[in-house]
Design an enzyme around this catalytic site. Structure first.
Site, short mmCIF file in Angstrom:
data_model
loop_
_atom_site.label_atom_id
_atom_site.label_comp_id
_atom_site.label_asym_id
_atom_site.label_seq_id
_atom_site.Cartn_x
_atom_site.Cartn_y
_atom_site.Cartn_z
N LYS A 196 33.20 26.59 26.39
CA LYS A 196 32.10 27.54 26.57
C LYS A 196 31.26 27.62 25.30
CE LYS A 196 35.27 29.22 29.78
NZ LYS A 196 34.59 29.04 31.00
N ASP A 205 43.03 36.39 25.37
CA ASP A 205 42.35 35.20 25.89
C ASP A 205 40.88 35.38 25.52
OD1 ASP A 205 40.99 33.31 27.35
OD2 ASP A 205 41.77 33.93 29.31
N TRP A 238 40.38 36.51 35.30
CA TRP A 238 41.20 35.72 34.38
C TRP A 238 42.41 36.49 33.92
CZ3 TRP A 238 40.88 30.90 35.10
CH2 TRP A 238 39.68 30.33 35.51
N1 PMP Z 1 40.25 32.36 30.68
C1 PMP Z 1 38.94 32.56 30.77
C2 PMP Z 1 38.37 33.84 30.23
C3 PMP Z 1 38.12 31.60 31.36
O1 PMP Z 1 36.80 31.81 31.44
C4 PMP Z 1 38.69 30.42 31.84
C5 PMP Z 1 37.85 29.29 32.42
N2 PMP Z 1 36.69 29.62 33.00
C6 PMP Z 1 40.07 30.25 31.74
C7 PMP Z 1 40.82 31.24 31.14
C8 PMP Z 1 40.74 29.02 32.25
O2 PMP Z 1 40.42 27.97 31.43
P1 PMP Z 1 40.78 26.46 31.78
O3 PMP Z 1 40.01 26.09 32.99
O4 PMP Z 1 40.35 25.73 30.56
O5 PMP Z 1 42.24 26.40 32.00
#
Ligand code: PMP
Length: 404
Positions: free
Chosen positions: A239, A215, A143
């Site tokens: 989550k 994030d 991420w």
């Molecule tokens: N950052 C993290 C740490 C994530 O776990 C995720 C999704 N699994 C995201 C960003 C992306 O999120 P989204 O799919 O809601 O755009």
């Protein structure tokens, strides 16, 4: 009287025909619905998905009881104006409960946005930097890589540390990394959902005018956090705190109003802050579910209490992995193991598919590791009860005994 037909084989749902039944049982405060944080156990499964993830059963039941006719309004929350008094009360309560949970001072704005955390990967540089400005990124997994790639379009990000060569199994010590003198911000991913690596404390930006940006999608509201250390925190809800469709941004107010001129209005934090998250139609239902989750977290004693429960669950699972004589292997350095996402492999990797299939048959679902890394991953967010983790551990021991 509600007379909707609601076809389900579960006797619980057949009672939906009677509004008075639901009123009697569920249209009261969340704590009164269920004193404990029930999760999937009543539905016959434990859901270990990484997100969208399991939600507290009490929240789902309460939402179900209010779905058809929200608190006597004659409408569901999905059918009413986002500028009407009912939704106004929902979003205000969501914000104030979140402020209580995380002790967020009035120096920070709290925004309920759309587009997922992925949209924040571009909103952050667009709001905090001009195109020629630099920003620092600590890259601890999939991420943070995605966040970095997006930032490359809107500013000049520098990777000041990457765990790539060690397959994202650790986090650097903060004094070991040279920060960029004029970086506008330092970006981290508080918990890497795929690799299961979590920051236990946070680096300070070296330059006094720089800020820390995190994030926190996959560990948001799983433990107390000192918000004053950060300039921006963002988190997709799906989550720990709600369904997909809403992303929460906590931003220091003095950072508002400096977006690049090309910033689309939907990515401009100031537009949303000035309009109290109602610049356009917000994801009303998702915000409503978040408000029920926040209420439940407060009823359970807030984030200190959640942190204790999450530590306990994670230690039960990691202890089982560590005691397995490497039948199960966690690859993450112990000091930064995630309390939320526990990825592991089986030494006999040919058994992994069988492990996941048999676990599912026993009611433990969505244990497959992320596509990019494989293996097994147990996500044990706030709403996963200890009983779910204990059941998984018992299954792991039994599976190992059957495959000597
Ligand atoms: N950052 C993290 C740490 C994530 O776990 C995720 C999704 N699994 C995201 C960003 C992306 O999120 P989204 O799919 O809601 O755009």
């Amino acid at each position: 009287m509600a007379t909707a037909t609601f076809s389900s084989t579960s006797p619980k749902y057949l009672h939906f025909h009677s509004t008075s039944f639901w009123r009697r049982r569920f249209s009261i405060s969340c704590a009164a619905v269920t004193p404990t944080f029930l999760a999937s156990s009543d539905r016959g499964i434990y859901n270990f998905a990484a997100g969208p993830a399991t939600l507290p059963e009490s929240v789902l039941l309460k939402a179900q009881s209010e779905l058809y006719n929200y608190r006597g309004s004659g409408m569901s929350i999905m059918e009413m104006s986002h500028r009407g008094k009912e939704f106004d009360a929902v979003i205000k309560k969501a914000e104030s409960d979140l402020r209580s949970l995380l002790s967020i001072s009035d120096d920070f704005a709290v925004l309920f946005l759309q587009g997922g955390a992925t949209t924040q990967f571009s909103a952050v540089p667009l709001n905090l930097c001009m195109p020629e400005d630099s920003a620092d990124y600590i890259v601890t997994g999939s991420w943070s890589v995605r966040a970095l790639k997006e930032a490359q379009k809107f500013c000049k990000p520098n990777v000041i540390w990457s765990g790539k060569s060690e397959k994202y199994t650790r986090i650097c010590s903060f004094d070991e990394i040279p920060q960029t003198l004029d970086a506008k911000y330092l970006h981290i991913c508080g918990n890497e959902t795929v690799q299961g690596v979590e920051f236990k404390d946070y680096p300070n930006p070296m330059n006094k005018s720089s800020i820390l940006v995190a994030d926190m999608s996959s560990n948001f509201c799983s433990k107390p956090v000192d918000i004053s250390k950060f300039g921006v925190i963002y988190a997709g809800a799906q989550k720990n705190v709600g369904p997909s469709g809403v992303t929460i941004v906590i931003i220091r107010r003095d950072l508002l109003g400096h977006a690049q001129p090309i910033t689309p209005v939907m990515l401009d934090y100031k537009a949303h802050a000035d309009a109290d998250s109602l610049y356009n139609t917000p994801p009303c239902f998702a915000i409503y579910i978040c408000s029920l989750v926040f209420e439940c977290l407060l009823h359970q004693g807030g984030l200190e209490a959640m942190a204790k429960k999450n530590e306990k669950k994670a230690s039960v699972l990691y202890d089982a992995i560590d005691a397995s004589g490497e039948f199960y292997v966690s690859h993450v350095e112990k000091s930064v193991r995630s309390l939320m996402n526990v990825p592991f492999t089986l030494q006999k990797s040919e058994l992994e598919k069988k492990f996941i299939e048999e676990a599912a048959k026993e009611g433990m679902v969505q244990l497959k590791g992320h596509l990019s890394v494989g293996g097994v991953r147990a996500s044990i967010y706030n709403a996963m009860p200890l009983a779910g983790v204990e059941k998984l551990v018992a299954f792991m021991k039994d599976f190992q005994a059957r495959h000597p």
